[in-house]
Design a protein around this motif. Sequence first.
Motif, mmCIF file in Angstrom:
data_model
loop_
_atom_site.group_PDB
_atom_site.id
_atom_site.type_symbol
_atom_site.label_atom_id
_atom_site.label_comp_id
_atom_site.label_asym_id
_atom_site.label_seq_id
_atom_site.Cartn_x
_atom_site.Cartn_y
_atom_site.Cartn_z
ATOM 1 N N GLY A 62 0.703 -1.153 0.089
ATOM 2 C CA GLY A 62 0.104 -0.140 -0.075
ATOM 3 C C GLY A 62 0.930 1.235 0.065
ATOM 4 O O GLY A 62 0.371 2.313 -0.403
ATOM 5 N N LEU A 63 1.988 1.044 0.485
ATOM 6 C CA LEU A 63 2.958 2.377 0.481
ATOM 7 C C LEU A 63 3.177 2.767 -0.889
ATOM 8 O O LEU A 63 3.552 3.827 -1.214
ATOM 9 N N ALA A 64 3.436 1.748 -1.797
ATOM 10 C CA ALA A 64 3.657 1.757 -3.257
ATOM 11 C C ALA A 64 2.506 2.426 -4.057
ATOM 12 O O ALA A 64 2.675 3.352 -4.729
ATOM 13 N N GLN A 81 -5.197 1.489 5.207
ATOM 14 C CA GLN A 81 -5.710 0.816 6.274
ATOM 15 C C GLN A 81 -4.818 -0.593 6.237
ATOM 16 O O GLN A 81 -4.472 -1.179 5.319
ATOM 17 N N THR A 82 -4.950 -1.208 7.749
ATOM 18 C CA THR A 82 -4.389 -2.350 7.900
ATOM 19 C C THR A 82 -4.805 -3.094 8.897
ATOM 20 O O THR A 82 -5.143 -2.314 10.247
ATOM 21 N N ALA A 83 -4.786 -4.352 8.964
ATOM 22 C CA ALA A 83 -4.892 -4.901 10.333
ATOM 23 C C ALA A 83 -3.837 -5.280 11.106
ATOM 24 O O ALA A 83 -3.955 -5.838 12.209
ATOM 25 N N PHE A 84 -2.837 -4.951 10.401
ATOM 26 C CA PHE A 84 -1.565 -5.160 10.932
ATOM 27 C C PHE A 84 -0.741 -3.988 11.427
ATOM 28 O O PHE A 84 0.554 -3.811 11.078
ATOM 29 N N GLY A 85 -1.516 -3.031 12.040
ATOM 30 C CA GLY A 85 -1.029 -1.639 12.143
ATOM 31 C C GLY A 85 0.024 -1.487 13.257
ATOM 32 O O GLY A 85 0.165 -2.343 14.280
ATOM 33 N N THR A 86 1.358 -0.806 12.753
ATOM 34 C CA THR A 86 2.382 -0.799 13.925
ATOM 35 C C THR A 86 2.540 0.946 13.723
ATOM 36 O O THR A 86 2.143 1.539 12.712
ATOM 37 N N VAL A 87 3.071 1.437 14.771
ATOM 38 C CA VAL A 87 3.306 2.646 15.007
ATOM 39 C C VAL A 87 4.488 3.194 13.671
ATOM 40 O O VAL A 87 4.234 4.118 13.062
ATOM 41 N N ASP A 88 5.452 2.149 13.539
ATOM 42 C CA ASP A 88 6.446 2.412 12.358
ATOM 43 C C ASP A 88 5.571 2.702 11.151
ATOM 44 O O ASP A 88 5.957 3.533 10.442
ATOM 45 N N ALA A 89 4.418 1.756 10.656
ATOM 46 C CA ALA A 89 3.956 1.682 9.637
ATOM 47 C C ALA A 89 3.045 3.077 9.516
ATOM 48 O O ALA A 89 2.925 3.611 8.273
ATOM 49 N N ALA A 90 2.458 3.363 10.561
ATOM 50 C CA ALA A 90 1.788 4.618 10.316
ATOM 51 C C ALA A 90 2.577 5.923 10.134
ATOM 52 O O ALA A 90 2.056 6.660 9.254
ATOM 53 N N VAL A 91 3.653 5.928 10.922
ATOM 54 C CA VAL A 91 4.649 6.984 10.595
ATOM 55 C C VAL A 91 5.088 6.931 9.188
ATOM 56 O O VAL A 91 4.957 8.248 8.737
ATOM 57 N N GLU A 92 5.280 5.924 8.563
ATOM 58 C CA GLU A 92 5.861 5.866 7.329
ATOM 59 C C GLU A 92 4.751 6.360 6.459
ATOM 60 O O GLU A 92 5.109 7.117 5.539
ATOM 61 N N GLY A 97 2.569 11.002 2.917
ATOM 62 C CA GLY A 97 1.513 11.750 2.473
ATOM 63 C C GLY A 97 0.250 11.225 2.604
ATOM 64 O O GLY A 97 -0.744 11.899 1.989
ATOM 65 N N ALA A 98 0.038 10.158 3.383
ATOM 66 C CA ALA A 98 -1.343 9.661 3.585
ATOM 67 C C ALA A 98 -2.134 10.610 4.496
ATOM 68 O O ALA A 98 -1.471 11.179 5.506
ATOM 69 N N VAL A 99 -3.169 10.667 4.139
ATOM 70 C CA VAL A 99 -4.177 11.673 5.020
ATOM 71 C C VAL A 99 -4.710 10.936 6.404
ATOM 72 O O VAL A 99 -4.821 11.706 7.302
ATOM 73 N N ASP A 100 -4.542 9.628 6.568
ATOM 74 C CA ASP A 100 -4.903 8.728 7.549
ATOM 75 C C ASP A 100 -4.526 7.537 7.706
ATOM 76 O O ASP A 100 -4.197 7.118 6.404
ATOM 77 N N PHE A 101 -4.311 6.964 8.526
ATOM 78 C CA PHE A 101 -4.114 5.412 8.685
ATOM 79 C C PHE A 101 -4.999 4.819 9.633
ATOM 80 O O PHE A 101 -5.115 5.006 10.934
ATOM 81 N N LEU A 102 -5.647 3.778 9.037
ATOM 82 C CA LEU A 102 -6.962 3.150 9.742
ATOM 83 C C LEU A 102 -6.787 1.723 10.199
ATOM 84 O O LEU A 102 -5.974 0.927 9.422
ATOM 85 N N GLN A 103 -6.823 1.413 11.434
ATOM 86 C CA GLN A 103 -6.506 0.102 11.861
ATOM 87 C C GLN A 103 -7.849 -0.750 11.424
ATOM 88 O O GLN A 103 -9.113 -0.371 11.886
ATOM 89 N N LYS A 104 -7.683 -1.925 11.155
ATOM 90 C CA LYS A 104 -9.029 -2.849 10.607
ATOM 91 C C LYS A 104 -9.300 -3.415 11.776
ATOM 92 O O LYS A 104 -8.475 -3.619 12.698
#
Length: 106
Positions: A62-64, A81-92, A97-104
Amino acid sequence: MSGRVLVVEDRDPLRRMLCRALLQAGYAVVEAPSAEDAFAHLGRRPAFDLVLTDLRLPGADGLAVLRASRERRAATPVIVQTAFGTVDAAVEAMKGGAVDFLQKPV
């Protein structure tokens, strides 16, 4: 229609559910089951008003998709969005440029 949304999600049931909800809300929706499909759609016109992408996808992630969307039309908001969210992934994602990062589940 309220806008045009690209939904990038490899899990068919979840992709269909998201698309159905967006259609009911009045959005035009284009489905992409992979990043490669998303890349093809991002190159077409008319441009999307929103890209909603899963983080973990087969092949490219999804980052690509986020980077490709930003390269083609930087003003298009992208939600990761992801079911495997980590702080590092959200920060990246947010730095990318993502406007939001959602946990599934959303």
